[in-house]
Design an enzyme around this catalytic site. Structure first.
Site, short mmCIF file in Angstrom:
data_model
loop_
_atom_site.label_atom_id
_atom_site.label_comp_id
_atom_site.label_asym_id
_atom_site.label_seq_id
_atom_site.Cartn_x
_atom_site.Cartn_y
_atom_site.Cartn_z
N HIS A 286 0.84 -1.20 0.00
CA HIS A 286 0.00 0.00 0.00
C HIS A 286 0.87 1.25 0.00
CE1 HIS A 286 -3.11 -2.60 2.29
NE2 HIS A 286 -3.61 -2.39 1.08
N SER B 274 -3.01 -7.62 2.89
CA SER B 274 -3.32 -7.48 4.31
C SER B 274 -3.81 -8.80 4.90
CB SER B 274 -4.39 -6.40 4.52
OG SER B 274 -3.89 -5.13 4.18
N LYS C 132 -16.43 -6.95 6.43
CA LYS C 132 -15.13 -7.61 6.41
C LYS C 132 -14.63 -7.96 7.80
CE LYS C 132 -12.91 -6.19 2.10
NZ LYS C 132 -11.71 -5.59 1.54
N ARG D 292 -2.33 -6.24 -8.22
CA ARG D 292 -1.31 -7.24 -7.89
C ARG D 292 -1.29 -8.36 -8.92
NH1 ARG D 292 -3.46 -7.39 -2.02
NH2 ARG D 292 -4.99 -8.56 -3.16
#
Length: 169
Positions: free
Chosen positions: A17, A133, A41, A95
């Site tokens: 990030h 993460s 989440k 990514r």
């Protein structure tokens, strides 16, 4: 003034990030890091903790680049958040191909909602592209060394969250 919005959950912020934030800072005059309040989440860190981690991690980038970097929590549509902060650019990190498929669909929907806001895709440096993460939290939970993936303060916060003896820092 070019204002960019880099949204995410940032639970926690990673070196991937931070790499994207540094790249985005070169493209805009002001960068807003939008912290999604996504209760679905079930974040490990609460909103205040995530905001503090991001502010600490981005302070040096702001100084080095000579731009304002602000942190802005949001729980509305991304496109509405962009309007709220005056962003003409949404920055998204990629990514892998799977990221692109999802992001491509998101861009199409956002363009339907407001075609004046552009989306820019940035890829982190090759050594940072695999960091997520979710995986960082899993490594920390299982007692692994997360120091290659996050800043020292974030590694310490993960260690504290999962027990000092569990996560190696």
């Amino acid at each position: 003034m070019r204002i960019g919005l880099y949204p995410g959950t940032f639970d926690p912020i990673t070196l991937g990030h931070i790499d994207i934030i540094g790249r985005a800072a070169a493209l805009v005059d002001r960068l807003v890091v939008g912290v999604a309040i996504n209760r679905d989440k079930g974040p490990l860190f609460d909103l205040d903790e995530r905001v503090a981690m991001i502010e600490e991690a981005t302070a040096e980038i702001a100084r080095e680049r000579g731009i304002a970097v602000a942190v802005h929590p949001f729980d509305n549509l991304l496109i509405d958040c962009a309007r709220d902060v005056g962003a003409g650019i949404i920055v998204r990190g990629l990514r892998a191909v799977a990221d692109f498929e999802y992001e491509y669909q998101m861009v199409g929907m956002n363009r339907q909602l407001d075609d004046s806001i552009e989306t820019v895709f940035l890829m982190a440096d090759a050594e940072r592209q695999a960091i997520s993460s979710r995986l960082v939290k899993e490594i920390a939970r299982l007692g692994g060394d997360v120091s290659k993936f996050v800043t020292p303060p974030v590694a310490a916060a993960l260690g504290a969250r999962f027990g000092a003896g569990q996560a190696r820092l």
